[in-house]
Design an enzyme around this catalytic site. Structure first.
Site, PDB file in Angstrom:
ATOM      1  CB  SER A  16      -0.815   0.045   1.507  1.00 47.33           C
ATOM      2  OG  SER A  16      -0.518  -0.047   2.427  1.00 47.33           O
ATOM      3  N   GLY A  17       0.533   1.969  -0.274  1.00 52.67           N
ATOM      4  CA  GLY A  17       0.669   3.460  -0.560  1.00 52.67           C
ATOM      5  C   GLY A  17       0.114   4.568   0.323  1.00 52.67           C
ATOM      6  NE  ARG A  18       1.383   3.943   4.367  1.00 54.42           N
ATOM      7  CZ  ARG A  18       1.718   2.416   4.517  1.00 54.42           C
ATOM      8  NH1 ARG A  18       3.376   3.123   4.307  1.00 54.42           N
ATOM      9  NH2 ARG A  18       1.876   1.599   4.052  1.00 54.42           N
ATOM     10  CG  HIS A 235      15.791   1.366   1.609  1.00 57.16           C
ATOM     11  ND1 HIS A 235      16.713   0.630   2.215  1.00 57.16           N
ATOM     12  CD2 HIS A 235      14.763   0.954   1.388  1.00 57.16           C
ATOM     13  CE1 HIS A 235      16.194  -0.465   2.238  1.00 57.16           C
ATOM     14  NE2 HIS A 235      14.902  -0.172   2.032  1.00 57.16           N
ATOM     15  CG  ASP A 236      10.702   1.883   2.935  1.00 62.33           C
ATOM     16  OD1 ASP A 236      11.803   1.047   3.000  1.00 62.33           O
ATOM     17  OD2 ASP A 236       9.228   0.615   2.264  1.00 62.33           O
ATOM     18  CB  THR A 237      15.094   0.231   5.876  1.00 59.05           C
ATOM     19  OG1 THR A 237      14.030   0.094   5.114  1.00 59.05           O
ATOM     20  CG2 THR A 237      15.328  -0.333   7.080  1.00 59.05           C
ATOM     21  CB  THR A 258       6.086  -6.707   3.604  1.00 60.00           C
ATOM     22  OG1 THR A 258       4.636  -6.324   3.457  1.00 60.00           O
ATOM     23  CG2 THR A 258       5.882  -7.481   2.572  1.00 60.00           C
ATOM     24  CG  ASN A 295      17.017  -6.890   3.961  1.00 61.01           C
ATOM     25  OD1 ASN A 295      17.533  -6.565   3.977  1.00 61.01           O
ATOM     26  ND2 ASN A 295      16.054  -6.956   2.634  1.00 61.01           N
TER      27      ASN A 295
END
Length: 481
Positions: A16-18, A235-237, A258, A295
């Site tokens: 999903s995106g937000r 990078h979201d992380t 995820t 990971n």
């Protein structure tokens, strides 16, 4: 002039995106959701692809819902990219990292640059979907032959918003084409593998300006000129780790969703052969930090099971799982056998059967197996990271979507034998917002950003229970020792 400013954080996850709006002042930080939209990959005859046009439409809808903001920043998952032709037009939908095109590609790469040399040069763990392997797999394709520019996913969306091209460094560090020591391209690796670094736009750092919203974007969203776009930890992380509410450097973090990304924040990469053998990666973070992490498959395992089971009351399922026998069966949550979608309950059962453990039968038993396995993988990653980096920790911070799973947080505290501080949930969006706010002079350095988080965000502390001996035994059982 108001001391409080508003920032739109576009945060794109694998499912999903937000678009979140952060309101930031010297002593205040509030986050609200403006718009959330699905991210549904599409399987076409040539393979698994991202619906990037749908994502862009979701971003525009989100900016319209956000209202007037002082800046926009974009973060997303790593490694995937879009290719542009000489006119700047997109050449097909970007390939999904779970597409099987990279199967067997790593061995071809290692024949030219052996795995140990590749790790010493780039610090990245082996993952079959790293951009380096994707580009090698695409070498003979018409698309790559026609391409004149490669943009990683957040940079592609930034380009469509602004008309300007760049390659943000924290995300570039996941390509396996960056030297984590110099924080520049790994020129020797690219040359030996025949990868044209000229495909990449110039590097940007978090906080750098990335352009202004185009007139057409302003018209479609109703925003008023000028609206700058700011490079964040794209990078979201990287954004999530920037939002870890740590009070000192003696912490480990687990970014849960995820994926579970478990590790340490360091000042320098760890490039030893022992680190490579343990499959730790050195990705770049904010302010010259290194995200030293492993990971782990993460809540993907449970998400896929829930998808297979159909309509499921997740709260009731987790309650039943909390009553199921602990550590009855565990699987290796880092095993690439779980990477592809489909048949997840059966694959977990097969893994348990193959290691001579009881096979979980009910959804609650499968769920408990997954959560025990994730906690066990978190334990091993935190232990290994401390040993390999020579960096001891006193607390584990869990951020991201997994903070909503109280059972997983408690099991992680139990497994690690360390207190777990859970929160914030929207860590990536908060890190995104804080980098924008810092670029505009509202917050200070990384410790200052974290103090603001501690003072404004709800956090939950879990103390370890019951000792770690049973976890040590489960770890040995899984290792076959």
């Amino acid at each position: 002039m108001s001391a409080v400013k508003s920032y739109a954080a576009v945060d794109l996850g694998a499912s999903s995106g937000r678009v979140m709006v952060g309101r930031v002042g010297p002593d205040s930080l509030e986050l609200a959701e403006a718009h959330r939209f699905p991210n549904r990959p599409v399987r076409v005859p040539e393979g698994l692809r991202w619906d990037v046009l749908g994502l862009y439409a979701g971003v525009l809808d989100g900016l319209r819902a956000a209202g007037q903001v002082d800046s926009v920043g974009i973060d997303s998952w790593a490694v995937d990219y879009g290719l542009l032709d000489a006119d700047g037009a997109l050449l097909g939908n970007p390939v999904h990292y779970r597409d099987p095109r990279t199967e067997g590609v790593a061995e071809k790469v290692w024949a030219t640059v052996p795995a140990a040399e590749l790790y010493a040069a780039t610090g990245l763990q082996y993952a079959p979907f790293n951009t380096l392997y994707q580009l090698t797999a695409a070498r003979s394709t018409a698309q790559l032959a026609q391409a004149r520019r490669l943009l990683l996913m957040p940079d592609l969306l930034t380009y469509w918003l602004t008309g300007e091209q760049g390659t943000e460094l924290t995300n570039a560090s996941t390509t396996q084409l960056i030297d984590p020591g110099t924080r520049d391209w790994a020129y020797d690796v690219a040359s030996r593998l025949g990868i044209d670094l000229g495909l990449f736009a110039p590097l940007r750092r978090p906080g750098d300006p990335a352009g202004l919203l185009r007139d057409e974007v302003l018209e479609e969203t109703g925003l008023t000129w000028p609206v700058p776009v700011t490079a964040v930890g794209s990078h979201d992380t990287a954004s999530a780790v920037a939002a870890v509410p740590a009070s000192d450097e003696r912490f480990a973090y687990i970014c849960t969703g995820t994926w579970s990304l478990a590790g340490l924040e360091l000042d320098a990469p760890v490039l030893t052969e022992e680190s490579r053998a343990a499959n730790f990666t050195n990705e770049l973070g904010l302010d010259d930090t290194v995200r030293y992490l492993r990971n782990i498959m993460g809540l993907w395992l449970l998400q896929e099971c829930v998808r297979a089971w159909g309509e499921t009351d997740l709260g009731a399922l987790l309650l039943e799982a909390s009553k199921a026998p602990a550590l009855r069966s565990v699987v290796d949550a880092g095993d690439a056998a779980f990477l592809a979608p489909g048949r997840m309950p059966e694959r977990i059962a097969e893994a348990c059967r193959g290691t001579g453990q009881p096979v979980p039968g009910t959804p609650a038993e499968v769920t408990r197996c997954i959560l025990d396995s994730l906690a066990l993988a978190h334990r091993k990653a935190v232990q290994d990271a401390q040993r390999l980096a020579g960096h001891a920790v006193d607390v584990v911070h869990v951020v991201g979507g997994g903070t909503r799973n109280a059972l997983l947080c408690q099991l992680t505290a139990d497994a690690c034998g360390l207190p777990v501080v859970s929160g914030p949930t929207e860590a990536a969006a908060l890190g995104n917002v804080l980098v924008q706010a810092r670029a505009h002079g509202l917050v200070g350095d990384l410790p200052g950003m974290r103090r603001l988080l501690v003072n404004t965000q709800p956090l939950t502390r879990y103390e370890p229970r019951g000792g770690t001996e049973r976890w040590r035994a489960a770890q040995a059982r899984l290792a076959g020792t």
